[in-house]
Design a protein around this motif. Structure first.
Motif, PDB file in Angstrom:
ATOM      1  N   THR A   1       0.832  -1.203   0.000  1.00  0.00           N
ATOM      2  CA  THR A   1       0.000   0.000   0.000  1.00  0.00           C
ATOM      3  C   THR A   1       0.866   1.253   0.000  1.00  0.00           C
ATOM      4  O   THR A   1       0.617   2.210  -0.740  1.00  0.00           O
ATOM      5  N   GLN A   2       1.892   1.235   0.825  1.00  0.00           N
ATOM      6  CA  GLN A   2       2.818   2.373   0.863  1.00  0.00           C
ATOM      7  C   GLN A   2       3.491   2.568  -0.487  1.00  0.00           C
ATOM      8  O   GLN A   2       3.650   3.698  -0.969  1.00  0.00           O
TER       9      GLN A   2
ATOM     10  N   LYS B   1       4.303   5.651  -5.654  1.00  0.00           N
ATOM     11  CA  LYS B   1       4.191   5.765  -7.113  1.00  0.00           C
ATOM     12  C   LYS B   1       3.344   6.975  -7.501  1.00  0.00           C
ATOM     13  O   LYS B   1       3.628   7.654  -8.488  1.00  0.00           O
ATOM     14  N   ARG B   2       2.308   7.251  -6.706  1.00  0.00           N
ATOM     15  CA  ARG B   2       1.462   8.410  -6.989  1.00  0.00           C
ATOM     16  C   ARG B   2       2.243   9.709  -6.810  1.00  0.00           C
ATOM     17  O   ARG B   2       2.098  10.654  -7.604  1.00  0.00           O
TER      18      ARG B   2
ATOM     19  N   ALA C   1       6.680  14.010 -11.478  1.00  0.00           N
ATOM     20  CA  ALA C   1       7.079  13.951 -12.884  1.00  0.00           C
ATOM     21  C   ALA C   1       6.378  15.026 -13.701  1.00  0.00           C
ATOM     22  O   ALA C   1       6.857  15.416 -14.771  1.00  0.00           O
ATOM     23  N   GLU C   2       5.272  15.518 -13.170  1.00  0.00           N
ATOM     24  CA  GLU C   2       4.512  16.564 -13.863  1.00  0.00           C
ATOM     25  C   GLU C   2       4.890  17.965 -13.392  1.00  0.00           C
ATOM     26  O   GLU C   2       5.103  18.866 -14.212  1.00  0.00           O
ATOM     27  N   VAL C   3       5.007  18.157 -12.069  1.00  0.00           N
ATOM     28  CA  VAL C   3       5.230  19.511 -11.542  1.00  0.00           C
ATOM     29  C   VAL C   3       6.696  19.829 -11.242  1.00  0.00           C
ATOM     30  O   VAL C   3       7.093  20.991 -11.203  1.00  0.00           O
ATOM     31  N   PHE C   4       7.510  18.787 -10.984  1.00  0.00           N
ATOM     32  CA  PHE C   4       8.929  19.007 -10.660  1.00  0.00           C
ATOM     33  C   PHE C   4       9.733  17.800 -11.157  1.00  0.00           C
ATOM     34  O   PHE C   4      10.264  17.021 -10.376  1.00  0.00           O
ATOM     35  N   PRO C   5       9.845  17.624 -12.471  1.00  0.00           N
ATOM     36  CA  PRO C   5      10.406  16.393 -13.034  1.00  0.00           C
ATOM     37  C   PRO C   5      11.874  16.145 -12.717  1.00  0.00           C
ATOM     38  O   PRO C   5      12.310  14.991 -12.702  1.00  0.00           O
ATOM     39  N   LEU C   6      12.651  17.182 -12.446  1.00  0.00           N
ATOM     40  CA  LEU C   6      14.089  17.005 -12.232  1.00  0.00           C
ATOM     41  C   LEU C   6      14.483  16.937 -10.754  1.00  0.00           C
ATOM     42  O   LEU C   6      15.660  17.011 -10.428  1.00  0.00           O
ATOM     43  N   VAL C   7      13.495  16.803  -9.877  1.00  0.00           N
ATOM     44  CA  VAL C   7      13.813  16.745  -8.453  1.00  0.00           C
ATOM     45  C   VAL C   7      14.659  15.520  -8.118  1.00  0.00           C
ATOM     46  O   VAL C   7      15.460  15.543  -7.174  1.00  0.00           O
ATOM     47  N   THR C   8      14.509  14.443  -8.893  1.00  0.00           N
ATOM     48  CA  THR C   8      15.284  13.222  -8.622  1.00  0.00           C
ATOM     49  C   THR C   8      16.771  13.410  -8.894  1.00  0.00           C
ATOM     50  O   THR C   8      17.581  12.618  -8.429  1.00  0.00           O
ATOM     51  N   SER C   9      17.130  14.456  -9.654  1.00  0.00           N
ATOM     52  CA  SER C   9      18.554  14.722  -9.874  1.00  0.00           C
ATOM     53  C   SER C   9      19.201  15.331  -8.630  1.00  0.00           C
ATOM     54  O   SER C   9      20.421  15.277  -8.461  1.00  0.00           O
TER      55      SER C   9
ATOM     56  N   ASN D   1      -2.281  17.141  -3.293  1.00  0.00           N
ATOM     57  CA  ASN D   1      -2.187  15.683  -3.349  1.00  0.00           C
ATOM     58  C   ASN D   1      -0.832  15.192  -2.846  1.00  0.00           C
ATOM     59  O   ASN D   1      -0.747  14.176  -2.145  1.00  0.00           O
ATOM     60  N   ILE D   2       0.227  15.905  -3.198  1.00  0.00           N
ATOM     61  CA  ILE D   2       1.565  15.520  -2.715  1.00  0.00           C
ATOM     62  C   ILE D   2       1.598  15.535  -1.188  1.00  0.00           C
ATOM     63  O   ILE D   2       2.070  14.587  -0.549  1.00  0.00           O
ATOM     64  N   LEU D   3       1.093  16.603  -0.595  1.00  0.00           N
ATOM     65  CA  LEU D   3       1.093  16.723   0.872  1.00  0.00           C
ATOM     66  C   LEU D   3       0.251  15.620   1.513  1.00  0.00           C
ATOM     67  O   LEU D   3       0.628  15.044   2.542  1.00  0.00           O
ATOM     68  N   THR D   4      -0.899  15.325   0.910  1.00  0.00           N
ATOM     69  CA  THR D   4      -1.766  14.260   1.439  1.00  0.00           C
ATOM     70  C   THR D   4      -1.085  12.911   1.361  1.00  0.00           C
ATOM     71  O   THR D   4      -1.071  12.135   2.329  1.00  0.00           O
ATOM     72  N   TYR D   5      -0.487  12.617   0.202  1.00  0.00           N
ATOM     73  CA  TYR D   5       0.155  11.319   0.007  1.00  0.00           C
ATOM     74  C   TYR D   5       1.380  11.152   0.908  1.00  0.00           C
ATOM     75  O   TYR D   5       1.624  10.057   1.430  1.00  0.00           O
TER      76      TYR D   5
END
Length: 415
Positions: A146-147, A152-153, A159-167, A240-244
């Motif tokens: 579940t986590q 993934k969400r 990937a939509e609002v901050f796609p390069l954060v993983t760098s 949604n990010i904050l909720t997730y």
């Protein structure tokens, strides 16, 4: 020599169970129906007790999700020995026993009795403890899965609002990354903020030196400048990010509690300590393996355990045709297969000191890759090896010792 037991076949439904009783000579003693009502259940159980010798009676029922458990405890609490049969095995046996395409409760109860007579399943030493362990393990994996779905969400939104954060963050669910994302989850928020405030947050959260915080800040600012700005649905995505992230943190708390329950429960099983001696297998994996295997005495050979795990190859053969593309059967325990896969992945890696966890298994894995095998096939071969380790440890009731395979072959020849 112990006499043949009385057999009670129990076919379970959601609110009732149909029973058939045979004496040691396989004469039918009666058919009953158990209803989930105290008075009726107690009356029926009293009648059953008068027909059999409780100390020489085996109750056979198939696993039916959760429905069979209440009836299982009805018998266990009254001192009966209970065997839980794999439903796939029971259904396959029933289809093979009759040419007619009919499945009824009466036939199923009768078939379970015949199945036991033919295969003589072993009664688990401590069925209740094993079932409780399995419950804890399955709840643990349900929480983990579940986590994972909520992670993934979060990745999908980023990937939509901050796609390069993983760098900037290799693990966006680390403690530092999560606290950062709560405050700065879009490039605009970062670029409009005083860099000093971001620096202080990074340094305080990660508890690392200033040089690390400066390098991390530079990476974050670069990622923010290079990431495209997405105006549409920005506010909804942020919410949604904050909720997730909150849900992920709450589930993580439950996962850690569940791990504590499992570790406490594991102390009741000396076999778990034996399994933990195998490189790559910790307390959770060893508890998973033992919980899924259950009573090890059911397995007389390694091939039986391999088949139970569902990692044996499926055979496609007809006449002169013999398929060269045989995949795993995957007909056994899905969770056991998952545990073996994770154990194989861990065993071929290096530890924090840079040392191979299992150098011989790593060498075997590399050999398979050099032969041109895909990674999944090579890992499958490692899963077979680990299953052999498990079988040997539980069979001999001894801890695992890492021995060179060539020396082991020489030892076997001289033994």
């Amino acid at each position: 020599m112990q006499s043949k037991p009385y057999i009670i076949g129990v076919d379970v439904a959601s609110q009732k169970a149909d029973l058939e009783i045979h004496d040691p000579d396989d004469n039918e003693l009666g058919k009953f129906q158990l209803q989930l009502a105290n008075q009726q259940l107690n009356n029926t159980m009293e009648k059953i007790t008068t027909l059999v010798d409780k100390n020489n009676t085996i109750v056979v029922m198939e696993a039916t999700g959760t429905y069979h458990r209440v009836f299982m405890y009805c018998f266990l609490n009254r001192g009966f020995k209970v065997i839980i049969v794999n439903p796939y095995q029971a259904n396959s046996f029933q289809r093979a026993a009759s040419l007619r395409k009919t499945i009824t409760d009466k036939i199923s109860a009768h078939t379970l009795i015949i199945l036991y007579r033919l295969h003589q399943h072993q009664v688990p030493d401590d069925l209740e403890a094993n079932i409780e362990l399995k419950k804890l393990i399955r709840t643990y994996y349900a929480l983990v899965d579940t986590q994972s779905s909520f992670k993934k969400r979060v990745k999908s939104i980023l990937a939509e609002v901050f796609p390069l954060v993983t760098s900037a963050f290799s693990n966006i669910f680390s403690k530092t990354a999560v606290l950062f994302l709560r405050c700065y989850n879009t490039p605009d928020k970062i670029l409009n903020e005083n860099p000093k405030n971001i620096f202080e947050l990074l340094k305080k959260t990660a508890r690392k030196n200033s040089l690390w915080a400066v390098k991390k800040l530079d990476a974050i600012l670069l990622a923010a400048r290079m990431s495209p700005s997405v105006e549409k649905a920005k506010q909804e995505n942020v919410m949604n990010i904050l909720t997730y992230l909150t849900i992920i943190e709450n589930i993580e708390t439950q996962i850690q509690q569940q791990k504590q329950y499992i570790e406490k429960m594991a102390q009741k099983f000396p076999q778990i300590k034996l399994l933990m001696s195998i490189p790559g297998i910790g307390v959770i994996l060893s508890a998973t393996i033992l919980g899924e295997i259950g009573n090890f005495t059911r397995f007389n050979t390694l091939s039986q355990l391999v088949a139970f795990a569902g990692i044996d190859p499926s055979v496609k053969q007809s006449g002169k045709f013999n398929s060269s593309r045989n995949r795993m059967s995957k007909r056994g325990s899905r969770l056991l297969r998952r545990a073996l896969f994770l154990a194989a992945c861990f065993a071929i890696k290096r530890n924090r000191m840079g040392l191979l966890i299992n150098p011989y298994l790593h060498e075997y894995y590399q050999k398979k890759l050099d032969e041109g095998k895909p990674k999944k096939v090579a890992l499958g071969a490692c899963m077979h090896k680990i299953t052999a380790y498990i079988f040997a440890v539980l069979r001999d009731n001894k801890k695992f010792s890492l021995v060179d395979p060539e020396q082991h072959k020489k030892w076997k020849k001289t033994a």
